[in-house]
Design an enzyme around this catalytic site. Sequence first.
Site, PDB file in Angstrom:
ATOM      1  N   HIS A 143     -13.311  29.229 -28.729  1.00  0.00           N
ATOM      2  CA  HIS A 143     -14.006  29.530 -27.482  1.00  0.00           C
ATOM      3  C   HIS A 143     -12.971  29.887 -26.424  1.00  0.00           C
ATOM      4  CE1 HIS A 143     -18.112  28.673 -28.647  1.00  0.00           C
ATOM      5  NE2 HIS A 143     -17.714  27.554 -29.233  1.00  0.00           N
ATOM      6  N   ASP A 191     -13.341  35.026 -22.063  1.00  0.00           N
ATOM      7  CA  ASP A 191     -14.599  35.645 -22.483  1.00  0.00           C
ATOM      8  C   ASP A 191     -14.857  36.974 -21.785  1.00  0.00           C
ATOM      9  OD1 ASP A 191     -15.185  33.640 -24.238  1.00  0.00           O
ATOM     10  OD2 ASP A 191     -16.718  32.686 -23.022  1.00  0.00           O
TER      11      ASP A 191
END
Length: 379
Positions: free
Chosen positions: A128, A158
Amino acid sequence: MGPLNGMRIIELAGIGPTPFAGMMLSDLGAEVVRVDRVGGSGSPVGSQSGPMERGKRTVAVDLKQPEGVEAVLRLVEASDGLFEGFRAGVAERLGVGPEACLARNPALVYGRMTGWGQTGPLAERAGHDINYISLAGPLAHIGRAGQTPTVPLNLIGDFGGGSVFLVLGMMAALLEVARGGDGQVVDAAMVDGAAYLLSPLYAAHAGGFWTDERGANFLDSGAYFYEVYGTADGRWLAVGAIEPQFHAEFMAGIGLATADDLPEQMDRSRWPEMKERVGAAIASRTLDEWMAVFDGTDACVSPVLSMGETPDHPHAQARDSFFDACGVRQPRPAPRFGGTPSVPAVESRPPGADTDAVLEELGYSAAEMDALRSTGVVA
């Protein structure tokens, strides 16, 4: 509307950075067709009416059935680009990898967004944002001296390192096709993008201006003139008075400019002392009082606002920076174009809402569509 008007881009539904990239492309004017799974959205945490879903058409296709793969490949033939956010190798196993898609449309721009990239020992590993920015470098430099690295919002890996670089890469590749070149694969790895964002600081580090010590540099909370301070009413004031002229205005505003024992601004040995003095001065007034003091100045002082407050700030209001759609207040697209303005669509479609319309555009007959629905290939 928008500079990408007339282009069709396929989004293979995913989470977070994938729909964000699709939102950007849609806001830029492209027709984005999102391929959802039969039975639901590709995002377990996303809203079907939020900013990241606006303006997209959606088809629901079962890619585990050959007929579903064929439907997507026929869509590829009629599109300019496709992007996906699967782990390395997943798209190939589904039958919609670059080789299969480019065989059907050699001019296709195929965007791939992953955390670790398509190659390397971590390529097939899960991760992540926090993992990508820890390996790429940014996380080690976010936080205060002597404290644990601060976990930031997932903007660096991200969205900044992933979505934005994917869209930038696809735009460059689409320009190459428009100039007569071939389609190609764009490999956007968040770990690469997050490291790339650090490029200016790598230069500062190489020159000795930036150290590995967290919270000791002038942009990482080490400096008293680039810091966040508490006010008398429990609010926060952001200070970015770096340049000498701005620093002078700031010091005058808080009443310290005439002190006879002030150090040189870049005397790092006295930054901790100055933080205490500046902090005490700012804590003596409310946030509104400080904003009145610095109104109209170049002291580089601003209030720390939440997402619930920012849209109502006079500057955001004057620029019409936010709009309401589907019950969600959301930012307008950026950047702004003078000749081909981006006009965000206000409608968000539930998964599969456009399946029949898109299949009909691809040449499927009513009987063929009925057969696909009856076997669960599309929904």
